[in-house]
Write an enzyme that holds these catalytic residues in place. Structure first.
Site, short mmCIF file in Angstrom:
data_model
loop_
_atom_site.label_atom_id
_atom_site.label_comp_id
_atom_site.label_asym_id
_atom_site.label_seq_id
_atom_site.Cartn_x
_atom_site.Cartn_y
_atom_site.Cartn_z
CE LYS A 45 -3.58 2.75 0.62
NZ LYS A 45 -4.42 3.08 -0.56
CB THR A 46 0.65 4.56 -1.62
OG1 THR A 46 0.57 4.07 -2.96
CG2 THR A 46 1.46 5.85 -1.62
CG MET A 71 -9.31 3.17 -0.63
SD MET A 71 -10.60 2.27 0.22
CE MET A 71 -9.64 1.42 1.46
CB CYS A 131 -2.82 9.54 -4.23
SG CYS A 131 -4.18 9.37 -3.06
CB VAL A 193 -3.63 4.00 -15.71
CG1 VAL A 193 -3.15 4.35 -17.10
CG2 VAL A 193 -4.84 3.05 -15.82
CG ASN A 194 -3.71 5.41 -9.19
OD1 ASN A 194 -4.76 4.92 -8.78
ND2 ASN A 194 -2.75 5.82 -8.38
N GLY A 220 -11.13 -1.60 -12.74
CA GLY A 220 -11.81 -2.77 -13.31
C GLY A 220 -12.12 -2.62 -14.79
N GLY A 248 -4.72 -2.12 -14.96
CA GLY A 248 -6.04 -1.60 -15.30
C GLY A 248 -6.88 -2.58 -16.09
CB THR A 271 -11.01 -3.89 -9.66
OG1 THR A 271 -10.83 -2.47 -9.49
CG2 THR A 271 -12.47 -4.23 -9.42
C1 DHB Z 1 -5.42 6.02 -2.74
C2 DHB Z 1 -5.92 5.83 -4.00
C3 DHB Z 1 -5.06 5.81 -5.06
O1 DHB Z 1 -5.50 5.62 -6.33
C4 DHB Z 1 -3.71 5.97 -4.84
O2 DHB Z 1 -2.87 5.95 -5.87
C5 DHB Z 1 -3.21 6.15 -3.57
C6 DHB Z 1 -4.08 6.16 -2.51
C7 DHB Z 1 -6.33 6.05 -1.61
O3 DHB Z 1 -7.41 6.62 -1.74
O4 DHB Z 1 -5.96 5.52 -0.55
#
Ligand code: DHB
Length: 312
Positions: A45-46, A71, A131, A193-194, A220, A248, A271
């Site tokens: 997770k970032t 999130m 994000c 991609v994000n 998705g 993606g 997804t």
């Molecule tokens: C979140 C969503 C993202 O797409 C991302 O790259 C980093 C964080 C999030 O909402 O937690």
């Protein structure tokens, strides 16, 4: 024998499929499950410098054709992921894993990257420039000036293998402008991609997630054509030293095959992993291998980037 093995940033992986950041990667329990599945590696997770609770729930929803989320960067904080990754370097020294990170400001990003630079971490780093879900914080990668500035600053001190996670772009000029920036730096991969940011899904006259009035990133099936376009556009433009990670709309072996055909060296699942769990890696690997066997391809290099256009 058909192999889905790959290389990224000079490291070898026995499978080109892995999770996308944000899915099955918040805790060491989830990361262990991906590590011990058929996936080639995992990305965390970032991470921000400190623990974050994230946005109020409901903040993620599965949809018939994908997902929507806002999130808000919930995560355990950098040290949690670093401690686990350093532990794995002892117990699984032959494998390479990916640390995703970003600060809530440029200063915080530099503080995090300087800690990673000074650490014993030997894996890959994915800097998340995309994000879309922290209220009041625009995506860095949609601001080309900010993107160039942060990359210039980062590469003045950072020497470890670093890739960047990008949002989708929708204009050919933007592919050109982004490439002109990325090609100036020793980036090892771009991840396309994000989520497609700030979609809106409605049910019974109401939005389905609570943060930001219901606006959230789409993943998705909705996003596969956009993802493939971004993978291929950057594959055509970037200098050959910069590899592509494709993310993606991957639900099947055929979807993964298409990402590789567009130029991806690694393929991430978001997804569909959320919906199906880590057993998905075995299924999609088997589907990809079967498709490769049917077409007479033995390795992903036999067809990577070889998308055909229509000639006169
Ligand atoms: C979140 C969503 C993202 O797409 C991302 O790259 C980093 C964080 C999030 O909402 O937690």
């Amino acid at each position: 024998m058909v192999s889905t093995a790959t290389r990224l940033g000079g490291f070898a992986f026995d499978n080109c499929l892995m999770n996308a950041a944000g899915v099955w990667c918040m805790t060491t329990e989830e990361l262990e499950a991906v590590k011990d599945s058929a996936a080639g590696t995992f990305v965390t997770k970032t991470a921000t410098l400190a623990y974050r609770e994230g946005n109020p729930e409901p903040r993620y929803r599965n949809l018939p054709l994908g997902s929507i989320n806002s999130m808000g960067l919930p995560n355990q904080g950098l040290d949690y992921y670093m401690d686990y990754l350093l532990e794995l370097q002892g117990s699984e020294p032959e494998r390479t894993f990916i640390l995703s990170l970003v600060g809530l400001s440029p200063d915080e990003t530099h503080e995090i990257l300087k800690k990673v630079e000074a650490s014993d971490f030997k894996g890959l780093i994915e800097l998340n420039l995309s994000c879309p879900n922290v209220p009041g914080k625009p995506q860095i990668a949609y601001d080309f000036e900010a993107t160039e500035t942060i990359l210039r600053e980062v590469f003045s001190y950072f020497t470890k293998p670093l890739g960047i996670k990008l949002p989708p772009y929708f204009d050919i000029v933007h592919f050109d402008q982004a490439t002109a920036i990325f090609n100036q730096f020793p980036i090892v991969f771009v991840n396309c991609v994000n989520s497609i940011g700030n979609g809106l899904y409605i049910e019974d006259e109401q939005v389905v997630i609570k943060p930001k009035g219901g606006f959230g990133g789409l993943g998705g099936e909705y996003i596969k054509p956009t993802a493939l376009a971004n993978v291929h556009a950057f594959y055509q433009r970037l200098k050959p030293e910069i590899q592509i990670v494709g993310t993606g709309g991957v639900l099947t072996g055929r979807d993964a095959f298409e990402h590789i055909l567009c130029g991806a060296s690694m393929v991430q699942i978001g997804t569909a992993l959320q919906k199906e769990g880590p057993a998905i890696f075995e299924r999609i690997t088997a589907e990809l291998q079967a498709l490769m066997a049917e077409k007479g391809y033995e390795t992903i290099e036999d067809f990577r980037g070889k998308l055909q256009t229509i000639r006169d």
